[in-house]
Design a protein around this motif. Structure first.
Motif, mmCIF file in Angstrom:
data_model
loop_
_atom_site.group_PDB
_atom_site.id
_atom_site.type_symbol
_atom_site.label_atom_id
_atom_site.label_comp_id
_atom_site.label_asym_id
_atom_site.label_seq_id
_atom_site.Cartn_x
_atom_site.Cartn_y
_atom_site.Cartn_z
ATOM 1 N N GLN A 195 0.912 -1.040 -0.032
ATOM 2 C CA GLN A 195 0.135 0.045 0.126
ATOM 3 C C GLN A 195 0.906 1.412 -0.022
ATOM 4 O O GLN A 195 0.501 2.413 -0.734
ATOM 5 C CB GLN A 195 -0.857 -0.032 0.978
ATOM 6 N N HIS A 196 1.773 1.377 0.720
ATOM 7 C CA HIS A 196 2.878 2.470 0.675
ATOM 8 C C HIS A 196 3.405 2.673 -0.669
ATOM 9 O O HIS A 196 3.457 3.771 -1.041
ATOM 10 C CB HIS A 196 3.943 1.989 1.455
ATOM 11 N N ARG A 197 3.663 1.643 -1.246
ATOM 12 C CA ARG A 197 4.458 1.636 -2.691
ATOM 13 C C ARG A 197 3.189 2.517 -3.533
ATOM 14 O O ARG A 197 3.593 3.342 -4.423
ATOM 15 C CB ARG A 197 4.671 0.182 -3.231
ATOM 16 N N LYS A 198 2.000 2.005 -3.386
ATOM 17 C CA LYS A 198 0.912 2.445 -4.293
ATOM 18 C C LYS A 198 0.678 4.063 -3.940
ATOM 19 O O LYS A 198 0.552 4.892 -5.014
ATOM 20 C CB LYS A 198 -0.263 1.963 -3.995
ATOM 21 N N ILE A 199 0.845 4.343 -2.724
ATOM 22 C CA ILE A 199 0.641 5.799 -2.274
ATOM 23 C C ILE A 199 1.830 6.468 -2.875
ATOM 24 O O ILE A 199 1.589 7.769 -3.650
ATOM 25 C CB ILE A 199 0.583 5.880 -0.790
ATOM 26 N N LYS A 200 3.226 6.217 -2.782
ATOM 27 C CA LYS A 200 4.357 6.548 -3.204
ATOM 28 C C LYS A 200 4.226 6.727 -4.920
ATOM 29 O O LYS A 200 4.711 7.789 -5.023
ATOM 30 C CB LYS A 200 5.568 6.047 -2.676
ATOM 31 N N LYS A 201 3.613 5.790 -5.529
ATOM 32 C CA LYS A 201 3.515 6.070 -7.000
ATOM 33 C C LYS A 201 2.848 7.170 -7.496
ATOM 34 O O LYS A 201 3.075 7.509 -8.685
ATOM 35 C CB LYS A 201 3.000 4.562 -7.257
ATOM 36 N N VAL A 202 1.843 7.656 -6.507
ATOM 37 C CA VAL A 202 0.979 8.774 -7.027
ATOM 38 C C VAL A 202 1.606 9.968 -6.488
ATOM 39 O O VAL A 202 0.766 11.159 -6.446
ATOM 40 C CB VAL A 202 -0.247 8.652 -6.723
ATOM 41 N N GLY A 203 2.513 10.104 -5.857
ATOM 42 C CA GLY A 203 3.276 11.373 -5.449
ATOM 43 C C GLY A 203 3.348 11.607 -4.114
ATOM 44 O O GLY A 203 3.599 12.588 -3.527
ATOM 45 N N PHE A 204 2.921 10.757 -3.272
ATOM 46 C CA PHE A 204 2.746 11.035 -1.790
ATOM 47 C C PHE A 204 3.487 10.257 -0.935
ATOM 48 O O PHE A 204 3.870 9.054 -1.378
ATOM 49 C CB PHE A 204 1.184 10.931 -1.203
ATOM 50 N N SER A 205 3.992 10.688 0.288
ATOM 51 C CA SER A 205 4.818 9.659 1.061
ATOM 52 C C SER A 205 4.120 9.300 2.212
ATOM 53 O O SER A 205 3.228 9.764 2.702
ATOM 54 C CB SER A 205 6.051 10.882 1.628
ATOM 55 N N VAL A 206 4.828 8.029 2.843
ATOM 56 C CA VAL A 206 4.340 7.408 3.914
ATOM 57 C C VAL A 206 5.450 7.543 4.908
ATOM 58 O O VAL A 206 6.259 6.785 4.492
ATOM 59 C CB VAL A 206 3.677 6.001 3.581
ATOM 60 N N LEU A 207 4.953 8.035 5.908
ATOM 61 C CA LEU A 207 6.040 8.186 7.275
ATOM 62 C C LEU A 207 5.767 6.875 8.006
ATOM 63 O O LEU A 207 4.757 6.794 8.656
ATOM 64 C CB LEU A 207 6.272 9.230 7.650
ATOM 65 N N VAL A 208 6.814 6.005 8.518
ATOM 66 C CA VAL A 208 6.749 5.057 9.519
ATOM 67 C C VAL A 208 7.054 5.355 10.703
ATOM 68 O O VAL A 208 8.312 6.039 10.951
ATOM 69 C CB VAL A 208 7.333 3.733 8.952
ATOM 70 N N ILE A 209 6.435 5.639 12.004
ATOM 71 C CA ILE A 209 6.778 6.091 13.121
ATOM 72 C C ILE A 209 6.784 4.973 14.030
ATOM 73 O O ILE A 209 5.471 4.278 14.347
ATOM 74 C CB ILE A 209 6.252 7.115 13.641
ATOM 75 N N ASP A 210 7.644 4.751 15.044
ATOM 76 C CA ASP A 210 7.589 3.556 15.898
ATOM 77 C C ASP A 210 7.974 3.917 17.409
ATOM 78 O O ASP A 210 8.203 3.210 18.220
ATOM 79 C CB ASP A 210 8.415 2.626 15.504
ATOM 80 N N SER A 211 8.009 5.178 17.797
ATOM 81 C CA SER A 211 8.481 5.925 19.091
ATOM 82 C C SER A 211 7.753 7.264 19.265
ATOM 83 O O SER A 211 7.417 7.818 18.180
ATOM 84 C CB SER A 211 9.931 5.772 19.022
ATOM 85 N N LYS A 212 7.846 7.573 20.388
ATOM 86 C CA LYS A 212 7.407 9.141 20.698
ATOM 87 C C LYS A 212 8.434 9.850 20.365
ATOM 88 O O LYS A 212 7.990 11.088 19.719
ATOM 89 C CB LYS A 212 7.188 9.468 22.111
ATOM 90 N N GLU A 213 9.643 9.537 20.216
ATOM 91 C CA GLU A 213 10.832 10.395 19.339
ATOM 92 C C GLU A 213 10.617 10.782 18.019
ATOM 93 O O GLU A 213 10.963 11.580 17.589
ATOM 94 C CB GLU A 213 12.217 9.698 19.948
ATOM 95 N N GLY A 214 10.151 9.531 17.440
ATOM 96 C CA GLY A 214 9.562 9.611 15.956
ATOM 97 C C GLY A 214 8.761 10.562 15.870
ATOM 98 O O GLY A 214 8.538 11.474 14.738
ATOM 99 N N VAL A 215 7.489 10.572 16.735
ATOM 100 C CA VAL A 215 6.695 11.564 16.537
ATOM 101 C C VAL A 215 7.296 12.970 16.816
ATOM 102 O O VAL A 215 6.837 13.861 16.084
ATOM 103 C CB VAL A 215 5.534 11.346 17.535
ATOM 104 N N ASP A 216 7.974 13.107 17.655
ATOM 105 C CA ASP A 216 8.558 14.512 17.955
ATOM 106 C C ASP A 216 9.487 15.036 16.754
ATOM 107 O O ASP A 216 9.495 16.192 16.252
ATOM 108 C CB ASP A 216 9.444 14.527 19.113
ATOM 109 N N GLU A 217 10.192 14.128 16.023
ATOM 110 C CA GLU A 217 11.011 14.265 14.964
ATOM 111 C C GLU A 217 10.110 14.770 13.796
ATOM 112 O O GLU A 217 10.232 15.776 12.848
ATOM 113 C CB GLU A 217 11.905 13.350 14.335
#
Length: 93
Positions: free
Chosen positions: A63-85
């Protein structure tokens, strides 16, 4: 820490930026990202949330590849620090 805790933290931080973190569900399209974040100024980000150290499943990556193929990015976050970034990259604290 659980994925749900990170998701709640994301919602709180997005709200501080006067944004919206919609829960994304698309019937018939399993594996779509967990949230669509909309921020002032017309900024949008798909976000996949995971428990610390966990990775997206093959279906989610498809699904991420399909979204990226039409020009959008998908960010994967696995921590509160990732949210802060993410928040910092969007002009937050």
């Amino acid at each position: 820490m659980r994925e749900r805790d990170i998701e709640n933290y994301l919602r709180q931080q997005v709200k501080k930026l006067k944004g919206i973190a919609y829960k994304f569900e698309s019937p018939g399209n399993a594996g779509v990202p967990d949230r669509i974040v909309l921020l002032p100024g017309g900024r949008m980000q798909f976000i996949e949330l995971k428990a610390p150290g966990k990775k997206p499943t093959p279906l989610q990556l498809s699904q991420h590849r399909k979204i990226k193929k039409v020009g959008f990015s998908v960010l994967v976050i696995d921590s509160k620090e990732g949210v802060d970034e993410f928040i910092a990259s969007m002009g937050g604290e």
